[in-house]
Write an enzyme that holds these catalytic residues in place. Structure first.
Site, PDB file in Angstrom:
ATOM      1  CG  ASP A   4       0.158   9.514   0.395  1.00 23.28           C
ATOM      2  OD1 ASP A   4       0.119   8.382   0.885  1.00 23.28           O
ATOM      3  OD2 ASP A   4      -0.571  10.469   0.763  1.00 23.28           O
ATOM      4  CG  HIS A  53      -2.051  -0.973   1.078  1.00 20.92           C
ATOM      5  ND1 HIS A  53      -3.292  -0.619   0.615  1.00 20.92           N
ATOM      6  CD2 HIS A  53      -2.097  -2.307   1.292  1.00 20.92           C
ATOM      7  CE1 HIS A  53      -4.067  -1.689   0.567  1.00 20.92           C
ATOM      8  NE2 HIS A  53      -3.364  -2.725   0.973  1.00 20.92           N
TER       9      HIS A  53
HETATM   10  P1  ADQ Z   1      -2.780   6.402   4.665  1.00 25.07           P
HETATM   11  O1  ADQ Z   1      -1.341   6.802   4.794  1.00 25.07           O
HETATM   12  O2  ADQ Z   1      -3.526   6.252   5.916  1.00 25.07           O
HETATM   13  O3  ADQ Z   1      -2.934   5.069   3.786  1.00 25.07           O
HETATM   14  P2  ADQ Z   1      -4.730   7.818   2.825  1.00 25.07           P
HETATM   15  O4  ADQ Z   1      -4.695   7.012   1.580  1.00 25.07           O
HETATM   16  O5  ADQ Z   1      -4.835   9.274   2.555  1.00 25.07           O
HETATM   17  O6  ADQ Z   1      -3.445   7.592   3.741  1.00 25.07           O
HETATM   18  O7  ADQ Z   1      -5.968   7.363   3.688  1.00 25.07           O
HETATM   19  C1  ADQ Z   1      -6.290   8.007   4.872  1.00 25.07           C
HETATM   20  C2  ADQ Z   1      -7.751   7.716   5.256  1.00 25.07           C
HETATM   21  O8  ADQ Z   1      -7.981   8.209   6.569  1.00 25.07           O
HETATM   22  C3  ADQ Z   1      -8.756   8.408   4.340  1.00 25.07           C
HETATM   23  O9  ADQ Z   1      -9.857   7.564   4.151  1.00 25.07           O
HETATM   24  C4  ADQ Z   1      -9.159   9.669   5.120  1.00 25.07           C
HETATM   25  O10 ADQ Z   1     -10.476  10.125   4.894  1.00 25.07           O
HETATM   26  C5  ADQ Z   1      -9.003   9.218   6.550  1.00 25.07           C
HETATM   27  N1  ADQ Z   1      -8.553  10.353   7.387  1.00 25.07           N
HETATM   28  C6  ADQ Z   1      -7.411  11.052   7.273  1.00 25.07           C
HETATM   29  N2  ADQ Z   1      -7.354  12.021   8.210  1.00 25.07           N
HETATM   30  C7  ADQ Z   1      -8.474  11.940   8.917  1.00 25.07           C
HETATM   31  C8  ADQ Z   1      -9.001  12.671  10.032  1.00 25.07           C
HETATM   32  N3  ADQ Z   1      -8.340  13.697  10.570  1.00 25.07           N
HETATM   33  N4  ADQ Z   1     -10.198  12.274  10.521  1.00 25.07           N
HETATM   34  C9  ADQ Z   1     -10.852  11.245   9.950  1.00 25.07           C
HETATM   35  N5  ADQ Z   1     -10.419  10.532   8.915  1.00 25.07           N
HETATM   36  C10 ADQ Z   1      -9.242  10.870   8.403  1.00 25.07           C
HETATM   37  C11 ADQ Z   1      -2.010   4.126   3.207  1.00 25.07           C
HETATM   38  C12 ADQ Z   1      -0.976   4.705   2.258  1.00 25.07           C
HETATM   39  C13 ADQ Z   1      -1.678   5.522   1.192  1.00 25.07           C
HETATM   40  C14 ADQ Z   1      -2.704   4.654   0.451  1.00 25.07           C
HETATM   41  C15 ADQ Z   1      -3.593   3.910   1.424  1.00 25.07           C
HETATM   42  C16 ADQ Z   1      -4.452   2.873   0.719  1.00 25.07           C
HETATM   43  O11 ADQ Z   1      -0.048   5.521   2.973  1.00 25.07           O
HETATM   44  O12 ADQ Z   1      -0.738   6.050   0.261  1.00 25.07           O
HETATM   45  O13 ADQ Z   1      -3.507   5.482  -0.362  1.00 25.07           O
HETATM   46  O14 ADQ Z   1      -2.833   3.233   2.415  1.00 25.07           O
HETATM   47  O15 ADQ Z   1      -3.668   1.970  -0.023  1.00 25.07           O
END
Ligand code: ADQ
Length: 464
Positions: free
Chosen positions: A372, A166
């Site tokens: 990311d 991921h």
């Molecule tokens: P993450 O590093 O966690 O995921 P991301 O893909 O942006 O990053 O997902 C974060 C999730 O958490 C989103 O669904 C978002 O809505 C939620 N979120 C973030 N901040 C929040 C907050 N303050 N309150 C509530 N919800 C919040 C990892 C990898 C990414 C990859 C994903 C999926 O680092 O690059 O996209 O896995 O493979």
């Protein structure tokens, strides 16, 4: 009938909370959990992972939780305190995470604990081998479980095993800093199918294979590995676009949107885990730069940043939190007035309705990670914009930038450039905004999380 799917991830997609003195198990929403729920249920599958710390539960509470987990067809793999510290915090989060996000400057001077990482990976492999029935497909997720495919292959040579990373796979120039660089690749190559978000990460992995083992991928994506064929694939993850769009139009989200609207003010939004890969300090500096070079925006914009606490047992994360909070104070001190504060910073997780409300209310969403794997927030933003408006400012270093080409792409290290792009976003012609947002929405609708899951699972089955 579709083969039964056994999913392995570090965490189970559940949280255990005390409600009225009783422990209650909730399934997580969002991302992976939502995408995999369909195949998990339809294939009568199993999900193996750590349920979090259950040590506070009394015997009756524990039994209740375990019964509920079994009903959800999840198999809890409990980790001891020492395993959490070494496998999860020290190796996964303090060594693999920074290296895979190009931050070898953050590596500890001494890296210890690989044997614990391997032993915990072996426990996951044991649990899967015990549950396995001939014909099952096994899907292993992410950087905490990179040894699992090989350990499983040792236990069940004929199993169909998929592995998905991921996070980014770094350039070999960076990856090669890891003393265990070949050992980790060997672990992943125990799978039949190894998946990445983007062609670039797949290319980095191919380059590592070439340099470590002298192996090449053929035109069909196969690598000959120790008597087997391993397929390397590109599977960009999506979001549950239709469900998010439906929820974004609900009265609950409408209420969040109207609370956020301030007449005469434009809204900038950032939504992240509080992680150094997400580029929050430079984002604040870009907003500061915007206010310095375009004073016409003073008192006319508001930047709401929500940062959900993350990994705060790791020292680097506590230091990062202080840096972020220091910057908010300094910038608000410099530009704030008695009636206006430029940056509204919330160090907390918010509900899906609030995430969607923030996305819908935003004039501009700032997704500016330094690196990311994908970045789901940028896709959630597009899914939520049922009004087909709003501008996405997206880092070119997010995996999502390969697909979301109608965003305004920025180099997040270029603070002046990012500030100018935010200005361009705020002054963009409405017709142009809509054209771009429509294109973004088409992209996230056509490549949603259900398609991601089915493409991966079908590719894994097809190669059998
Ligand atoms: P993450 O590093 O966690 O995921 P991301 O893909 O942006 O990053 O997902 C974060 C999730 O958490 C989103 O669904 C978002 O809505 C939620 N979120 C973030 N901040 C929040 C907050 N303050 N309150 C509530 N919800 C919040 C990892 C990898 C990414 C990859 C994903 C999926 O680092 O690059 O996209 O896995 O493979």
């Amino acid at each position: 009938m579709a083969p039964r799917l056994i999913i392995l991830s570090n965490r189970l997609p559940v949280t255990v909370r005390a409600e009225h003195g009783e422990p209650v198990v909730h399934m997580s929403v969002g991302g992976l959990a939502t995408g995999l729920r369909g195949p998990h249920e339809q294939s009568d599958g199993l999900w193996i992972g750590w349920p979090g710390d259950l040590s506070d539960l009394d015997p009756a509470g524990r039994e209740k939780v375990c019964r509920r987990l079994a009903e959800l067809r999840t198999i809890p793999l409990e980790l001891e305190e020492r395993e959490v510290e070494i496998f999860y915090e020290n190796i996964s989060n303090a060594v693999l995470w920074p290296t895979f996000h190009d931050r070898i400057d953050r590596l500890p001077l001494r890296i210890d604990g690989w044997e614990v990482y391997d032993a915990v990976n072996a426990r996951y492999a044991d649990a899967a081998a015990e549950a396995y029935r001939p014909g099952d497909a096994i899907w292993v997720h992410d950087y905490q479980l990179m040894r699992v495919p090989l350990l499983l292959r040792d236990r069940i040579p004929e199993a169909r095993i998929g592995f998905f990373l991921h996070i980014p796979f770094p350039n070999p120039e960076i990856y090669f800093a890891l003393p265990t660089r070949d050992w980790l690749v060997e672990g992943m190559m125990g799978a039949d199918l190894v998946g990445f978000h983007t062609r670039r990460f797949q290319g980095h992995f191919r380059a590592a294979l070439r340099r470590l083992f002298g192996l090449e991928m053929d035109a069909a994506g196969h690598v000959r590995w120790r008597g087997r064929q391993v397929r390397l694939g590109v599977f960009p993850i999506g979001v549950d676009t239709a469900a998010l769009a439906a929820r974004a139009g609900s009265p609950e989200v409408d209420a969040v949107v109207s609370d956020l609207m301030v007449p005469g003010q434009r809204l900038l939004v950032g939504i992240d885990r509080l992680d150094y890969s997400k580029g929050i300090p430079r984002r604040f500096l870009a907003v500061e730069r915007l206010l310095a070079t375009h004073p016409e925006w003073r008192e006319r914009i508001r930047f709401v940043q929500v940062a959900v606490p993350s990994r705060d047992r790791v020292l680097a994360y506590r230091e990062y939190r202080r840096e972020v909070e220091g910057l908010v104070g300094r910038i608000n001190g410099r530009f704030g007035t008695a009636t206006w504060t430029p940056i509204h910073y919330m160090h907390r997780g918010v509900s899906t309705d609030v995430v969607l409300g923030l996305c819908r209310a935003a004039d501009v969403l700032l997704c500016t990670p330094l690196r990311d794997g994908m970045n789901l927030v940028s896709k959630e933003f597009a899914a939520s914009r049922i009004d087909e408006d709003g501008v996405l400012v997206l880092s070119e270093f997010a995996g999502a930038a390969d697909e979301l080409t109608d965003a305004l792409l920025v180099n997040p290290y270029d603070i002046d450039g990012t500030a100018e792009t935010i200005h361009a976003a705020l002054t963009m012609d409405p017709a142009e905004r809509r054209r771009r947002m429509r294109a973004l929405r088409e992209q996230v609708a056509a490549h949603d999380v259900h398609r991601w899951v089915s493409t991966f699972v079908e590719t894994l089955a097809a190669d059998a």
